[in-house]
Design a protein around this motif. Structure first.
Motif, mmCIF file in Angstrom:
data_model
loop_
_atom_site.group_PDB
_atom_site.id
_atom_site.type_symbol
_atom_site.label_atom_id
_atom_site.label_comp_id
_atom_site.label_asym_id
_atom_site.label_seq_id
_atom_site.Cartn_x
_atom_site.Cartn_y
_atom_site.Cartn_z
ATOM 1 N N ALA A 113 0.850 -0.790 -0.179
ATOM 2 C CA ALA A 113 -0.018 -0.255 0.250
ATOM 3 C C ALA A 113 1.209 1.137 -0.234
ATOM 4 C CB ALA A 113 -1.067 0.076 1.092
ATOM 5 N N ASN A 160 -0.141 8.747 1.179
ATOM 6 C CA ASN A 160 0.556 10.597 1.108
ATOM 7 C C ASN A 160 1.754 10.139 0.824
ATOM 8 O OD1 ASN A 160 -0.947 12.351 -0.017
ATOM 9 N ND2 ASN A 160 -1.163 13.540 1.490
ATOM 10 N N GLY A 161 2.860 9.083 0.964
ATOM 11 C CA GLY A 161 3.999 9.769 0.824
ATOM 12 C C GLY A 161 4.925 10.582 1.822
ATOM 13 N N ARG A 162 4.751 10.833 3.160
ATOM 14 C CA ARG A 162 4.842 11.655 4.017
ATOM 15 C C ARG A 162 5.772 10.406 5.483
ATOM 16 N NH1 ARG A 162 2.317 14.980 0.952
ATOM 17 N NH2 ARG A 162 2.604 16.639 1.847
ATOM 18 N N ALA A 221 9.698 2.973 3.259
ATOM 19 C CA ALA A 221 8.467 2.146 4.040
ATOM 20 C C ALA A 221 7.273 2.299 3.159
ATOM 21 C CB ALA A 221 8.016 2.423 5.146
ATOM 22 N N PHE A 242 -0.936 15.774 6.844
ATOM 23 C CA PHE A 242 -1.165 15.996 5.108
ATOM 24 C C PHE A 242 -0.978 14.279 5.345
ATOM 25 C CE2 PHE A 242 -0.212 20.149 4.263
ATOM 26 C CZ PHE A 242 -1.646 20.393 3.459
ATOM 27 N N THR A 244 -2.555 10.247 6.047
ATOM 28 C CA THR A 244 -3.998 9.534 5.767
ATOM 29 C C THR A 244 -3.520 8.661 7.356
ATOM 30 O OG1 THR A 244 -2.917 7.009 4.883
ATOM 31 C CG2 THR A 244 -3.642 9.325 3.218
ATOM 32 N N ALA A 254 -1.191 6.660 9.508
ATOM 33 C CA ALA A 254 -1.518 7.174 11.284
ATOM 34 C C ALA A 254 -1.552 5.326 11.540
ATOM 35 C CB ALA A 254 -2.123 7.425 11.458
ATOM 36 N N ASN A 300 2.160 3.767 10.538
ATOM 37 C CA ASN A 300 3.511 3.320 11.786
ATOM 38 C C ASN A 300 3.161 4.247 13.419
ATOM 39 O OD1 ASN A 300 5.590 3.670 10.286
ATOM 40 N ND2 ASN A 300 4.799 5.177 8.833
ATOM 41 N N GLY A 314 2.171 -1.296 7.803
ATOM 42 C CA GLY A 314 1.429 -1.998 6.726
ATOM 43 C C GLY A 314 1.142 -3.175 5.734
ATOM 44 N N GLY A 324 -1.340 -6.621 5.712
ATOM 45 C CA GLY A 324 -2.568 -6.544 4.557
ATOM 46 C C GLY A 324 -2.964 -5.059 5.065
ATOM 47 N N ILE A 382 -5.094 -1.717 5.103
ATOM 48 C CA ILE A 382 -6.568 -1.452 5.387
ATOM 49 C C ILE A 382 -7.148 -0.437 4.662
ATOM 50 C CG2 ILE A 382 -6.630 0.261 7.343
ATOM 51 C CD1 ILE A 382 -3.486 -0.224 8.411
ATOM 52 N N ALA A 436 8.998 5.614 10.419
ATOM 53 C CA ALA A 436 8.573 5.831 9.601
ATOM 54 C C ALA A 436 9.590 6.943 8.476
ATOM 55 C CB ALA A 436 7.444 6.774 10.143
HETATM 56 C C1 LIG Z 1 6.650 17.242 8.084
HETATM 57 C C2 LIG Z 1 6.130 15.848 8.430
HETATM 58 C C3 LIG Z 1 6.465 15.382 10.201
HETATM 59 C C4 LIG Z 1 5.399 15.044 10.816
HETATM 60 N N1 LIG Z 1 5.325 14.385 11.865
HETATM 61 C C5 LIG Z 1 5.746 12.939 12.599
HETATM 62 C C6 LIG Z 1 5.508 12.931 13.968
HETATM 63 O O1 LIG Z 1 4.716 14.183 14.725
HETATM 64 N N2 LIG Z 1 4.955 11.551 14.761
HETATM 65 C C7 LIG Z 1 5.155 10.496 13.719
HETATM 66 O O2 LIG Z 1 4.584 9.907 14.264
HETATM 67 N N3 LIG Z 1 5.248 10.510 12.229
HETATM 68 C C8 LIG Z 1 5.726 12.329 11.628
HETATM 69 N N4 LIG Z 1 5.378 11.957 10.319
HETATM 70 C C9 LIG Z 1 5.686 10.469 10.492
HETATM 71 C C10 LIG Z 1 4.334 10.543 8.932
HETATM 72 O O3 LIG Z 1 3.438 10.712 10.012
HETATM 73 C C11 LIG Z 1 4.178 8.830 8.614
HETATM 74 O O4 LIG Z 1 4.928 8.395 8.588
HETATM 75 C C12 LIG Z 1 2.715 8.325 8.121
HETATM 76 O O5 LIG Z 1 2.747 7.431 8.382
HETATM 77 C C13 LIG Z 1 2.496 8.594 7.198
HETATM 78 O O6 LIG Z 1 0.996 8.675 6.023
HETATM 79 P P1 LIG Z 1 1.037 8.823 4.818
HETATM 80 O O7 LIG Z 1 -0.304 8.754 4.631
HETATM 81 O O8 LIG Z 1 1.764 9.701 4.002
HETATM 82 O O9 LIG Z 1 1.662 7.001 4.484
HETATM 83 P P2 LIG Z 1 2.637 6.540 3.892
HETATM 84 O O10 LIG Z 1 4.340 7.600 4.132
HETATM 85 O O11 LIG Z 1 2.407 6.822 2.966
HETATM 86 O O12 LIG Z 1 3.475 5.686 4.376
HETATM 87 C C14 LIG Z 1 3.222 5.193 5.088
HETATM 88 C C15 LIG Z 1 3.841 3.165 5.220
HETATM 89 O O13 LIG Z 1 2.107 2.801 5.705
HETATM 90 C C16 LIG Z 1 1.460 1.699 5.007
HETATM 91 N N5 LIG Z 1 -0.117 2.504 4.668
HETATM 92 C C17 LIG Z 1 -0.626 3.687 4.176
HETATM 93 N N6 LIG Z 1 -1.687 3.259 3.554
HETATM 94 C C18 LIG Z 1 -2.129 1.938 4.435
HETATM 95 C C19 LIG Z 1 -2.856 0.823 3.710
HETATM 96 N N7 LIG Z 1 -4.182 1.534 3.618
HETATM 97 N N8 LIG Z 1 -2.827 -0.539 4.097
HETATM 98 C C20 LIG Z 1 -2.112 -0.648 4.639
HETATM 99 N N9 LIG Z 1 -0.859 0.102 4.896
HETATM 100 C C21 LIG Z 1 -1.048 1.469 4.496
HETATM 101 C C22 LIG Z 1 2.269 1.581 3.744
HETATM 102 O O14 LIG Z 1 2.578 0.702 2.862
HETATM 103 C C23 LIG Z 1 4.163 2.864 4.348
HETATM 104 O O15 LIG Z 1 4.922 1.217 4.746
HETATM 105 C C24 LIG Z 1 5.452 12.953 9.722
HETATM 106 C C25 LIG Z 1 6.305 13.674 8.351
HETATM 107 C C26 LIG Z 1 6.316 14.465 7.761
HETATM 108 C C27 LIG Z 1 6.446 14.583 6.413
#
Ligand SMILES: Cc1cc2nc3c(=O)[nH]c(=O)nc-3n(C[C@H](O)[C@H](O)[C@H](O)COP(=O)(O)OP(=O)(O)OC[C@H]3O[C@@H](n4cnc5c(N)ncnc54)[C@H](O)[C@@H]3O)c2cc1C
Length: 440
Positions: A41, A44-46, A51, A108, A110, A114, A117, A166, A169, A171, A401
């Motif tokens: 999966a 939003n690439g954060r 990962a 930003f 999802t 959340a 990680n 992730g 499965g 989510i 993360a």
């Molecule tokens: C500016 C900034 C500040 C941040 N601050 C914090 C903070 O204060 N605390 C903290 O804990 N983190 C922080 N982060 C990190 C961020 O919260 C995590 O990396 C988060 O997981 C990103 O979510 P995403 O939706 O962008 O998922 P992605 O980065 O696209 O994916 C993250 C992981 O989740 C998995 N995943 C996503 N969606 C699904 C799904 N539907 N089913 C199964 N697996 C899935 C992916 O396979 C991947 O392993 C920060 C990031 C940034 C850029």
């Protein structure tokens, strides 16, 4: 996968260290036939590193799962699809007096990201990690179809999925219990400090009084690091929720394209850090701000990750248990200064002892330190190896993360429930990170 069209898309982590084309299709809403190949999966690439990447597998983009399904105004439990952004939840439910109980430093992210990680916020001491508030998950597995899990139903799968990167499965849907607030305003306190012992004193003394707390530190001078500690509480009754700003202010600045080389060098670092700290020191004392500015200050500059140039950057985030936290943090600062590889302000937060439900959660009682470094190849890796030694000696671990390079041995030592977790991995899901850290 029905009629979904495969597209080749460049996927990158937030650190922009790689730019590989991936085959990407949307996640089907109701778990149709599971693809007969390795998948993962992406959202939003954060996440900063790998990962949410794997050029050798099919990427299932979860961002199309963007619907709210139900909200119970009595209990505050939201049931929503996994691609809903945290900021969308805040914006839609704040007017009714509800917000997320835990939020990371950007809106930003999802719901699925959340959970995957098990993210933490600036209030870990009081609220624990995001997973502490997850009531239920619908998970789509290659070997079992759609499975519901919670603390009562399939509890081990639930525990493996929270913080499970992730890998257990896809989510599809997430239940999360929101918290009540009187308004979106935050009462704040800004306290400048000088030296690490002062940071620890201030942070510990503020914990009983303030729900949220975070320290920003200028580490360009290891001998005398200067910083600012920001505390906050949701404001007291009296300011009606209707007076709160319900949307984030539009990003005030934007970096339109990646610079050819990193704009982050010792000179710009010193300049930025001293200007920023001077501005914050002028605001020292009590204040009021809105929750968007307090929770998500970095969102004010769109695409700030492009400042690091085409080679991208790493974030190094560790947590060190209480005992030895101060000494280990000082050692890390000295190693960074010695390597002349400063970071923009580094972020220090206390993590409390509320255990999360996840087997693989990052948070543990202690101090977490996060710092960004431009990618300077071997020189950066040499510094990270020194930092790894300090973190391991102090019994700490790194946050997947944010990671793009930790050695598999360090991961295993930091995450003692790894073997238990591996039993719950979905055999069809694999990411670049899981290959690096777990062999597949
Ligand atoms: C500016 C900034 C500040 C941040 N601050 C914090 C903070 O204060 N605390 C903290 O804990 N983190 C922080 N982060 C990190 C961020 O919260 C995590 O990396 C988060 O997981 C990103 O979510 P995403 O939706 O962008 O998922 P992605 O980065 O696209 O994916 C993250 C992981 O989740 C998995 N995943 C996503 N969606 C699904 C799904 N539907 N089913 C199964 N697996 C899935 C992916 O396979 C991947 O392993 C920060 C990031 C940034 C850029």
């Amino acid at each position: 996968m029905g009629q979904a069209q495969e597209q080749k898309t460049i996927l990158q982590g937030w650190g922009r260290l790689t730019a590989d084309p991936h085959r990407v299709v949307p996640v089907p809403r109701d778990g149709a036939a599971f693809p007969a190949e390795k998948i993962f999966a992406c959202a939003n690439g954060r996440s900063y590193g790998d990962a949410g990447l794997n050029p050798a597998a099919l990427a299932l983009d979860a961002r199309g799962l963007d619907r709210f399904l139900s909200f119970d105004p009595e209990s505050g439990v939201l049931w929503a699809e996994a691609g809903v952004l945290l900021g969308t939840i805040q914006r839609n439910l704040l007017p009714q007096g509800w917000v997320l109980p835990v939020t990371p430093g950007t809106q930003f992210v999802t719901l699925g990201g959340a959970v995957a990680n098990d993210v933490h916020g600036k209030n870990h001491g009081q609220a624990g990690s995001f997973g502490c508030h997850v009531t239920r998950l619908d998970l789509w597995r290659s070997d079992a179809g759609v499975v519901t899990c919670s603390a009562q139903e399939n509890p081990e799968l639930f525990a493996a999925t929270i913080g499970g990167m992730g890998l257990t499965g896809i989510i599809l849907r997430v239940g999360v219990a929101l918290r009540r607030v009187d308004s979106g305003w935050m009462a704040t306190e800004t306290v400048p400090f000088s030296g690490l012992p002062a940071f620890f004193n201030i942070a510990r003394s503020r914990e009983p009084l303030w729900e949220y707390g975070v320290g920003w530190l200028d580490c360009t001078r290891a001998d005398a690091p200067e910083g600012v500690y920001f505390s906050a509480n949701h404001s007291q009754p009296g300011a009606p929720v209707s007076s709160s700003p319900v949307t984030a202010p539009a990003a005030r600045l934007s970096v339109p394209f990646a610079l050819p080389v990193s704009a982050v060098n010792p000179l710009t670092l010193r300049l930025f850090n001293s200007v920023y700290l001077a501005a914050q020191k002028r605001k020292a004392g009590a204040g009021v701000t809105d929750m968007w500015r307090y929770f998500y200050p970095l969102d004010a500059v769109a695409n700030w990750n492009r400042l690091y140039g085409r080679r991208g950057f790493y974030q190094y985030q560790s947590v060190i248990p209480w005992q030895g936290a101060e000494a280990a943090t000082a050692e890390m600062l000295a190693a960074i200064a010695g390597a002349r590889q400063g970071s923009f302000l580094m972020v220090l937060k206390l993590l409390g002892d509320r255990a999360g439900p996840g087997m693989m959660g990052f948070a543990m009682p202690g101090v977490t330190l996060a710092m960004d470094f431009p990618n300077r190849g071997d020189a950066t890796e040499r510094l990270f190896q020194k930092l790894d030694t300090i973190v391991l000696a102090a019994g700490g671990r790194l946050y997947p993360a944010k990671d793009a390079r930790m050695p598999a041995g360090m991961f295993r030592r930091g995450y003692p429930r790894l073997d238990e977790f591996l039993k719950w991995r979905d055999p069809s899901i694999s990411t670049a990170m899981s290959c690096r850290l777990m062999g597949w």
